[in-house]
Design a protein around this motif. Sequence first.
Motif, PDB file in Angstrom:
ATOM      1  N   GLU B  56     -26.835 -37.199 -63.268  1.00 50.44           N
ATOM      2  CA  GLU B  56     -26.133 -35.779 -62.643  1.00 50.44           C
ATOM      3  C   GLU B  56     -25.077 -36.115 -61.870  1.00 50.44           C
ATOM      4  OE1 GLU B  56     -28.942 -32.375 -63.265  1.00 50.44           O
ATOM      5  OE2 GLU B  56     -27.781 -31.366 -61.252  1.00 50.44           O
ATOM      6  N   GLY B 128     -21.475 -27.295 -61.420  1.00 52.94           N
ATOM      7  CA  GLY B 128     -22.693 -28.509 -62.016  1.00 52.94           C
ATOM      8  C   GLY B 128     -23.998 -28.152 -63.375  1.00 52.94           C
ATOM      9  N   LYS B 129     -24.596 -28.750 -63.106  1.00 50.15           N
ATOM     10  CA  LYS B 129     -26.141 -27.941 -63.718  1.00 50.15           C
ATOM     11  C   LYS B 129     -27.349 -27.442 -62.974  1.00 50.15           C
ATOM     12  CE  LYS B 129     -28.116 -30.471 -67.622  1.00 50.15           C
ATOM     13  NZ  LYS B 129     -29.489 -30.129 -67.262  1.00 50.15           N
ATOM     14  N   LEU B 130     -27.417 -26.359 -63.879  1.00 49.18           N
ATOM     15  CA  LEU B 130     -28.987 -25.565 -63.575  1.00 49.18           C
ATOM     16  C   LEU B 130     -29.631 -26.838 -64.517  1.00 49.18           C
ATOM     17  CD1 LEU B 130     -28.177 -22.039 -62.646  1.00 49.18           C
ATOM     18  CD2 LEU B 130     -29.601 -24.003 -60.656  1.00 49.18           C
TER      19      LEU B 130
END
Lengths: 183, 142
Positions: B56, B128-130
């Motif tokens: 990530e 981004g990444k949740l």
Amino acid sequence: MKKFILIVSSILLVHISFAQKRYFTKTGIVSFEAGTAVEDIDAINKSVTSIFDATSGQYEFALLVNGFEFKRSLMQQHFNEDYLESDKYPKSTFKGKITNIDQVNFKKDGTYPVTVKGILEMHGVKKEIETPGVFKVKGDDVSSTATFTILLEDYQIAIPSLVKDKISKTVKISVNCSYSILK
Amino acid sequence: MKKQWKKILYAAMLITFAAAGYGFYLFNKKPADIRTLPYKYELTASNLVGDFNKDETAADKKYVDKVIAVKGKVSEVKLEPSTGQATVILDSGDPLAAVTCSFYDDEAGSLKKIKQGESIVVKGRCTGKLMDVVLNKCSIEK
């Protein structure tokens, strides 16, 4: 007899766990205002993930700091690079509880006042907050709104003295989410 | 001699005005319209999610705040008339992580023709990444 009780209680247990409803959204909105009379500063994030449990009242939010959209590009840059340091702390979360979830009747359409209490984490700092909010039930859908204020210094967000009169020391945060049942 | 001073004074004034003007311009500059920008990467939803699942931090560095074009199958189109929100969820093959694409509000009309299961290319800015990898300021590229 013992067996009977065991069977009945296990059926009940299964039933209870099935009745446990969870509501979820990936498209919640969190916006904030941190402007003063000198300058308007506001931003909106439209991809907030949130989940709550209609039985226990457990309530969670998560958002990407970089997902806030500003009206001016420099503000967005300062917000990410200097104030929230979104490369170091890319996410902000809230984990808590709706303390009066038993007063919300999810089977009956209506508007219900709620109290939410929990830990808000941003800029790497965790702090407890409590805020009133409103739940609106309509069929299988639930929407929630809340507005609360935080202090920038509580989250170790330092504002340079040069722009001190332009940025408010308190930030008004608004939350607006539409949930559907998690299948 | 006096004339020279005057010249310097004028030049100084000109520079000050230019600087003030430039400052004002910078201050009022609107965020770039992502629709008019070229994309930096073009990839499939499953590759994008795969990159984030693998590492990530590295994926954040590579994609966050960059304009990318993502190809994937539409699993959901969400239009919220009350807020004007328009969102498309692209399937990545990973049941736990899709790609959430939050569109420009005024792009909502272009989503009305999009059907579930259709393969499309979305251009947007990666944030981004949740659970999902998230793009905002999206529009349909193809």
